[in-house]
Design an enzyme around this catalytic site. Structure first.
Site, PDB file in Angstrom:
ATOM      1  N   ASN A 167      -6.361  -4.120  -2.536  1.00 38.41           N
ATOM      2  CA  ASN A 167      -5.487  -4.889  -3.428  1.00 38.41           C
ATOM      3  C   ASN A 167      -6.356  -5.869  -4.199  1.00 38.41           C
ATOM      4  O   ASN A 167      -6.805  -6.875  -3.652  1.00 38.41           O
ATOM      5  CB  ASN A 167      -4.431  -5.627  -2.593  1.00 38.41           C
ATOM      6  CG  ASN A 167      -3.581  -6.557  -3.438  1.00 38.41           C
ATOM      7  OD1 ASN A 167      -3.612  -6.493  -4.666  1.00 38.41           O
ATOM      8  ND2 ASN A 167      -2.821  -7.426  -2.779  1.00 38.41           N
ATOM      9  N   LYS A 196      -5.547  -7.810  -6.560  1.00 40.92           N
ATOM     10  CA  LYS A 196      -4.829  -9.015  -7.000  1.00 40.92           C
ATOM     11  C   LYS A 196      -5.173  -9.301  -8.473  1.00 40.92           C
ATOM     12  O   LYS A 196      -5.369  -8.369  -9.240  1.00 40.92           O
ATOM     13  CB  LYS A 196      -5.147 -10.185  -6.068  1.00 40.92           C
ATOM     14  CG  LYS A 196      -4.916  -9.810  -4.602  1.00 40.92           C
ATOM     15  CD  LYS A 196      -4.981 -10.973  -3.658  1.00 40.92           C
ATOM     16  CE  LYS A 196      -4.775 -10.470  -2.235  1.00 40.92           C
ATOM     17  NZ  LYS A 196      -4.707 -11.539  -1.249  1.00 40.92           N
ATOM     18  N   HIS A 201       4.469  -8.409  -1.508  1.00 41.38           N
ATOM     19  CA  HIS A 201       3.272  -9.093  -1.015  1.00 41.38           C
ATOM     20  C   HIS A 201       3.608 -10.572  -0.813  1.00 41.38           C
ATOM     21  O   HIS A 201       4.405 -11.144  -1.567  1.00 41.38           O
ATOM     22  CB  HIS A 201       2.128  -8.932  -2.018  1.00 41.38           C
ATOM     23  CG  HIS A 201       0.829  -9.391  -1.464  1.00 41.38           C
ATOM     24  ND1 HIS A 201       0.481 -10.724  -1.403  1.00 41.38           N
ATOM     25  CD2 HIS A 201      -0.194  -8.713  -0.890  1.00 41.38           C
ATOM     26  CE1 HIS A 201      -0.706 -10.842  -0.835  1.00 41.38           C
ATOM     27  NE2 HIS A 201      -1.137  -9.624  -0.507  1.00 41.38           N
ATOM     28  N   GLU A 221       2.161 -13.163  -1.572  1.00 43.00           N
ATOM     29  CA  GLU A 221       1.950 -14.029  -2.744  1.00 43.00           C
ATOM     30  C   GLU A 221       3.128 -13.928  -3.713  1.00 43.00           C
ATOM     31  O   GLU A 221       3.482 -14.899  -4.375  1.00 43.00           O
ATOM     32  CB  GLU A 221       0.621 -13.658  -3.417  1.00 43.00           C
ATOM     33  CG  GLU A 221      -0.562 -14.134  -2.575  1.00 43.00           C
ATOM     34  CD  GLU A 221      -1.778 -13.227  -2.607  1.00 43.00           C
ATOM     35  OE1 GLU A 221      -1.897 -12.383  -3.520  1.00 43.00           O
ATOM     36  OE2 GLU A 221      -2.616 -13.353  -1.699  1.00 43.00           O
ATOM     37  N   GLU A 253       0.907  -8.186   7.022  1.00 40.04           N
ATOM     38  CA  GLU A 253      -0.111  -9.161   6.617  1.00 40.04           C
ATOM     39  C   GLU A 253       0.343 -10.556   7.030  1.00 40.04           C
ATOM     40  O   GLU A 253       1.146 -11.183   6.312  1.00 40.04           O
ATOM     41  CB  GLU A 253      -0.283  -9.137   5.092  1.00 40.04           C
ATOM     42  CG  GLU A 253      -0.732  -7.800   4.543  1.00 40.04           C
ATOM     43  CD  GLU A 253      -1.373  -7.950   3.170  1.00 40.04           C
ATOM     44  OE1 GLU A 253      -2.506  -7.503   3.019  1.00 40.04           O
ATOM     45  OE2 GLU A 253      -0.755  -8.536   2.264  1.00 40.04           O
ATOM     46  N   GLY A 306      -6.850 -14.341   2.980  1.00 45.39           N
ATOM     47  CA  GLY A 306      -7.815 -15.125   2.198  1.00 45.39           C
ATOM     48  C   GLY A 306      -8.349 -16.343   2.932  1.00 45.39           C
ATOM     49  O   GLY A 306      -8.990 -17.199   2.331  1.00 45.39           O
ATOM     50  N   SER A 358      -7.832 -10.958   5.785  1.00 42.91           N
ATOM     51  CA  SER A 358      -9.241 -11.166   6.133  1.00 42.91           C
ATOM     52  C   SER A 358      -9.849  -9.979   6.889  1.00 42.91           C
ATOM     53  O   SER A 358     -10.656 -10.160   7.793  1.00 42.91           O
ATOM     54  CB  SER A 358      -9.419 -12.468   6.925  1.00 42.91           C
ATOM     55  OG  SER A 358      -9.007 -13.566   6.143  1.00 42.91           O
TER      56      SER A 358
HETATM   57  P1  13P Z   1      -7.767 -10.804   2.067  1.00 41.87           P
HETATM   58  O1  13P Z   1      -8.335  -9.500   2.595  1.00 41.87           O
HETATM   59  O2  13P Z   1      -8.546 -11.374   0.942  1.00 41.87           O
HETATM   60  O3  13P Z   1      -7.471 -11.759   3.176  1.00 41.87           O
HETATM   61  O4  13P Z   1      -6.330 -10.413   1.417  1.00 41.87           O
HETATM   62  C1  13P Z   1      -5.450  -9.643   2.138  1.00 41.87           C
HETATM   63  C2  13P Z   1      -4.342  -9.243   1.238  1.00 41.87           C
HETATM   64  O5  13P Z   1      -3.540 -10.067   0.830  1.00 41.87           O
HETATM   65  C3  13P Z   1      -4.272  -7.847   0.809  1.00 41.87           C
HETATM   66  O6  13P Z   1      -3.058  -7.573   0.192  1.00 41.87           O
END
Ligand code: 13P
Length: 255
Positions: A9, A11, A100, A102, A172, A178, A218
């Site tokens: 992803n 983003k 997601h 976010e 997640e 992150g 992560s």
């Molecule tokens: P990270 O791997 O950067 O923690 O992000 C995970 C994520 O949100 C994938 O959709």
């Protein structure tokens, strides 16, 4: 029996030249890939076209979001039908993320809207990657199972069995995204098994066992093998570590 998947992803990262450099580099290193897992990349929508039209491309592509509406006066939105239309011939664009954390957090997307997005994707022959996961406060108050259960039931359990089989689930935990703080393999396995048990109760064991459940948060080359070794973890949804060809290939090879 069920599909192993590693999905990147991206983003809101990478500009055109970086996207092209990634693809060229990735293509040239395809012989390093030792795993037969399905590889998916989810770029920003504006670069879907670049990804689809790159030659020598045998991985799957997905969008990061779509509208819950079919069409109409929804400025700035992209419909599931548009995503489908976009890649009608080459059949590379198979997936779209839904829910997601976010999007839940910054765009206030709730389970009922996400259920509609899932519907639009399935109606248009695309596979939703439905994201769920608790925040730190839920885990600390031990309500994380209830929270994830509501996300799964309200977002997905209106589907017929054959429709649910089109869905990939991504667990997640928000506190791991992150932050560099990964869920332990035990914590992740425990939640994946719980999600599978919810599906089994509603749709039966055979459907539950056919659905891929990915871990995200992560996930990196150092911890991917231990996570992917768990019986109910069928792969990863990778953020930061999918932006570099090196780390992405190392994660893919962790199966
Ligand atoms: P990270 O791997 O950067 O923690 O992000 C995970 C994520 O949100 C994938 O959709």
């Amino acid at each position: 029996m069920r599909k192993k998947i590693v999905a990147g992803n991206w983003k809101m990262n990478l500009l055109d030249e970086e996207v092209i450099n990634f693809i060229v580099d990735f293509n040239s290193r395809k012989n390093e890939i030792e795993s037969d897992s399905e590889i998916i990349i989810l770029p920003a929508s504006i670069y879907l076209d670049t990804m689809i039209s790159m030659p020598d491309w045998d991985i799957k592509i997905g969008a990061q979001n779509c509208s819950q509406f079919n069409n109409g006066a929804y400025t700035g939105e992209i419909s599931a039908a548009m995503l489908r239309d976009f890649d009608y011939d080459s059949e590379n664009l198979h997936y779209c993320l839904v829910g997601h954390s976010e999007r839940r957090e910054y765009f206030n997307e709730q389970n009922d809207v996400l259920a509609e997005k899932v519907n639009r994707l399935i109606e248009n022959g695309l596979k939703p990657i439905y994201c769920c996961g608790e925040e730190l406060q839920h885990r600390e108050s031990e309500s994380h199972f209830d929270w994830v259960q509501a996300q799964i039931e309200e977002g997905l359990f209106h589907l017929k069995e054959e429709e649910l089989k089109q869905v990939v689930i991504a667990y997640e935990p928000v506190w791991a995204i992150g932050t560099g703080k990964t869920a332990t393999s035990n914590q992740a396995q425990e939640m994946h098994a719980f999600i599978r048990s919810l599906i089994a109760k509603k749709y039966g064991d055979s459907t539950a066992n056919s659905i891929s459940i990915l871990y995200g948060g992560s996930c990196k080359p150092e911890n991917a093998s231990e996570l992917f070794d768990q019986p109910d973890i069928d792969g990863g949804l990778i953020g930061g570590a999918s932006l570099k060809v090196d780390s992405f290939i190392q994660i893919i090879n962790s199966f």
